[in-house]
Design an enzyme around this catalytic site. Structure first.
Site, short mmCIF file in Angstrom:
data_model
loop_
_atom_site.label_atom_id
_atom_site.label_comp_id
_atom_site.label_asym_id
_atom_site.label_seq_id
_atom_site.Cartn_x
_atom_site.Cartn_y
_atom_site.Cartn_z
N CYS A 61 0.83 -1.20 0.00
CA CYS A 61 0.00 0.00 0.00
C CYS A 61 0.87 1.26 0.00
O CYS A 61 1.52 1.55 -0.99
CB CYS A 61 -0.98 -0.06 1.17
N HIS B 101 -3.50 -5.75 1.02
CA HIS B 101 -2.84 -5.95 2.32
C HIS B 101 -2.75 -7.43 2.66
O HIS B 101 -3.66 -7.97 3.30
CB HIS B 101 -3.62 -5.23 3.42
N GLU C 246 -1.03 -8.73 4.95
CA GLU C 246 -0.94 -8.91 6.41
C GLU C 246 -2.32 -8.96 7.06
O GLU C 246 -2.45 -9.37 8.21
CB GLU C 246 -0.08 -7.80 7.03
#
Lengths: 217, 87
Positions: free
Chosen positions: A86, A194, A196
């Site tokens: 990002c 994302h 994560e």
């Protein structure tokens, strides 16, 4: 063996990345403040999401001059694995480690949703655990994720297998449906989604695990 | 002799090929305000700065570097520069 997570003033996904790498995958992590220069003992570097330096001027424009990034550039040029998520992807383009730029979403909305991606791993060391053409789901959360590059350069990236992640339903107007890019050597990956946020079964979705596990793979 | 000061204004605009959704939204709002006939509206930014430099050519060179490497991203933006010596 440890993964370095860069922390800029305004980063806000650094702890999420640490939880995914450390808490979910059991990998050792170390935070690196933007003024540090010592990357000793680190085998991979992650530039997390957020709003580095308030995204003043342009997303990633000020972060590019952070002392730690001089070392990250040398690390990447020596073949060290670098992942930009990002805002981290925006920083990598501003640094010139990846080509193009990320601009305001086509419809101006900040998009916070799940997105389906097609993976074309090519030479990417970060995506080597995914099948060619495999479809995965990762969350996106950005206002400026519309990838922009001129058509000739896009063609060049496609021919060299650098367009490693594409949206199957383009949410933001990115040219070529680009969601993530690799450098030709495969050690640098930048992506708007994302990974994560797709590592912990509690928060739903595990498609990001193989990507982050590749940090020390 | 004091070092001359130059006033500069750098205009940064999105390259014509780059979509400007914020400009489009503003154009739509102009119509809702009742202002008709706005055919094109593009949003850029202007950076005003005062710069010390021994002479105009040096000031020009510094500002070009600054504009090209920091104030604008040439991948998506064009820039232009107005420079005047402070009176």
């Amino acid at each position: 063996m440890s993964v370095g997570i860069i922390v800029f003033p305004g980063s806000n996904c650094d702890r999420d990345v640490a939880w995914a790498l450390g808490g979910c995958l059991g990998l050792p992590v170390r935070f690196l403040w933007h003024e540090e220069r010592d990357l000793a003992g680190l085998d991979a570097i992650v530039l997390p999401g957020g709003f580095s330096y308030g995204d003043y001027l342009r997303c990633g424009a000020i972060a590019r001059f952070a002392p730690v990034l001089e070392e990250v550039r040398s690390f990447a040029e020596r073949g060290g694995p670098v992942l930009g998520i990002c805002n981290g992807f925006q920083v990598l383009t501003e640094m010139g480690l990846l080509p193009g730029a990320l601009t305001r979403n086509r419809d101006l909305h900040f998009l916070c949703q799940s997105s389906e991606l097609e993976v074309r791993p090519g030479a990417s060391r970060w995506l080597c655990a995914y099948g060619d053409g495999e479809r995965i789901r990762l969350p996106i959360a950005h206002g400026e994720g519309r990838y922009q590059i001129d058509p000739e350069q896009l063609l060049g990236l496609e021919e060299r297998g650098c367009v490693v992640l594409r949206y199957t339903a383009n949410p933001n107007g990115s040219v070529g449906d680009v969601a993530g890019l690799s450098n030709p050597a495969g050690n640098v990956l930048g992506l708007m989604p994302h990974p994560e946020r797709a590592c912990d079964p509690v928060t739903g979705g595990l498609d990001g695990r193989r990507l982050l596990a590749a940090a020390l793979g | 002799m004091p070092v001359p000061i130059f006033n500069a204004r750098v205009q940064v605009s999105l390259r014509p090929s780059v979509l400007d959704p914020a400009g489009e939204a503003t154009r739509a709002a102009a119509a809702r305000l009742g202002v008709e006939g706005v055919r094109r509206l593009r949003i850029g930014k202007a950076i005003e700065l005062d710069l010390e430099a021994p002479d105009r050519a040096t000031a020009q060179a510094r500002l070009e570097l600054l504009s090209d490497r920091l104030l604008a991203n040439p991948v998506i933006e064009d820039w232009s520069l107005d420079l005047a010596e402070a009176g």
